[in-house]
Design a protein around this motif. Structure first.
Motif, PDB file in Angstrom:
ATOM      1  N   SER A  38       3.507 -43.661   5.413  1.00  0.00           N
ATOM      2  CA  SER A  38       3.713 -44.563   6.544  1.00  0.00           C
ATOM      3  C   SER A  38       5.158 -44.558   7.023  1.00  0.00           C
ATOM      4  CB  SER A  38       3.295 -45.991   6.157  1.00  0.00           C
ATOM      5  OG  SER A  38       4.038 -46.426   5.035  1.00  0.00           O
ATOM      6  N   THR A  39       6.088 -44.185   6.157  1.00  0.00           N
ATOM      7  CA  THR A  39       7.508 -44.134   6.519  1.00  0.00           C
ATOM      8  C   THR A  39       8.130 -42.847   5.967  1.00  0.00           C
ATOM      9  OG1 THR A  39       8.165 -45.355   4.521  1.00  0.00           O
ATOM     10  CG2 THR A  39       7.746 -46.647   6.528  1.00  0.00           C
ATOM     11  N   SER A  66       5.278 -42.231  12.045  1.00  0.00           N
ATOM     12  CA  SER A  66       4.626 -42.180  10.746  1.00  0.00           C
ATOM     13  C   SER A  66       3.785 -40.916  10.651  1.00  0.00           C
ATOM     14  CB  SER A  66       3.737 -43.418  10.560  1.00  0.00           C
ATOM     15  OG  SER A  66       2.836 -43.238   9.488  1.00  0.00           O
TER      16      SER A  66
END
Length: 202
Positions: A119-120, A134
């Motif tokens: 996600s990051t 992302s």
């Protein structure tokens, strides 16, 4: 043609399972899907399947949950879970059996599962904010066209109300930014993807 045949077979199998659920789940009606879907391509897998829920009484607003897969031979192996919202603002009745929903705006969020997606970005390896997107989550906007066929008595006897086929154009935020940053080399045809699907309502 082979993909279309596979789609239809999967849809009918899912419809049979979902219809069986209607016989076993009596109290939690919101858990029972109103349709089953298969889709070929369209940013959510080489082939995907899912269930659909009505968000209003008319069924013009729907929420679909898909699982899609891209095999290794097609650039994967990828596993994708997608939540899709669509709105059908108006319909054109062609005859008593066929209805066209020509312009259906939508939004969907896809999630790519696996250790290669996150996600990051790791700030230890990249400057903070260098990569703003992302790798796991991808928001899309879409526009679809759906042709619905009312089922015959034989299908109604097993709980199927109608069968539909649709095409869907979509793009995502990363493609949009790429278009603006590389307008000399990219056009609208480069950032929109096309998928085809079939749906059974019950």
């Amino acid at each position: 043609m082979r993909i279309l045949s596979i789609n239809i077979i999967i849809v009918f199998l899912l419809a049979k399972v979902a219809t069986a659920q209607q016989d076993t789940i009596k109290t939690k009606h919101w858990l029972i899907p109103k349709s089953v879907i298969t889709q070929y391509a369209g940013s959510i897998g080489y082939l995907s399947a899912g269930v659909g829920y009505n968000l209003n009484k008319s069924g013009n607003s729907t929420l679909d949950i898909h699982y899609g897969h891209v095999p290794a031979s097609k650039g994967g192996s990828l596993h994708i879970v997608t939540a899709k919202f669509a709105y059908r603002p108006f319909h054109i009745k062609i005859n008593q059996h066929i209805t066209l929903s020509p312009l259906n705006p939508g939004f969907f969020l896809s999630y790519h599962a696996g250790s290669n997606f996150d996600s990051t970005w790791d700030d230890n390896n990249y400057p903070k904010g260098y990569y703003w997107w992302s790798t796991a989550f991808r928001p899309h906007v879409s526009l679809s066209t759906e042709l619905s066929l009312k089922s015959e008595k034989t299908l109604k006897s097993i709980g199927i109300k109608k069968l539909s086929f649709y095409s869907e154009f979509n793009t995502n935020e990363l493609y949009f930014v790429s278009l603006f940053q590389n307008s000399k080399y990219l056009g609208l045809h480069d950032i929109f993807k096309l998928g085809f699907g079939s749906r059974i309502y019950f």
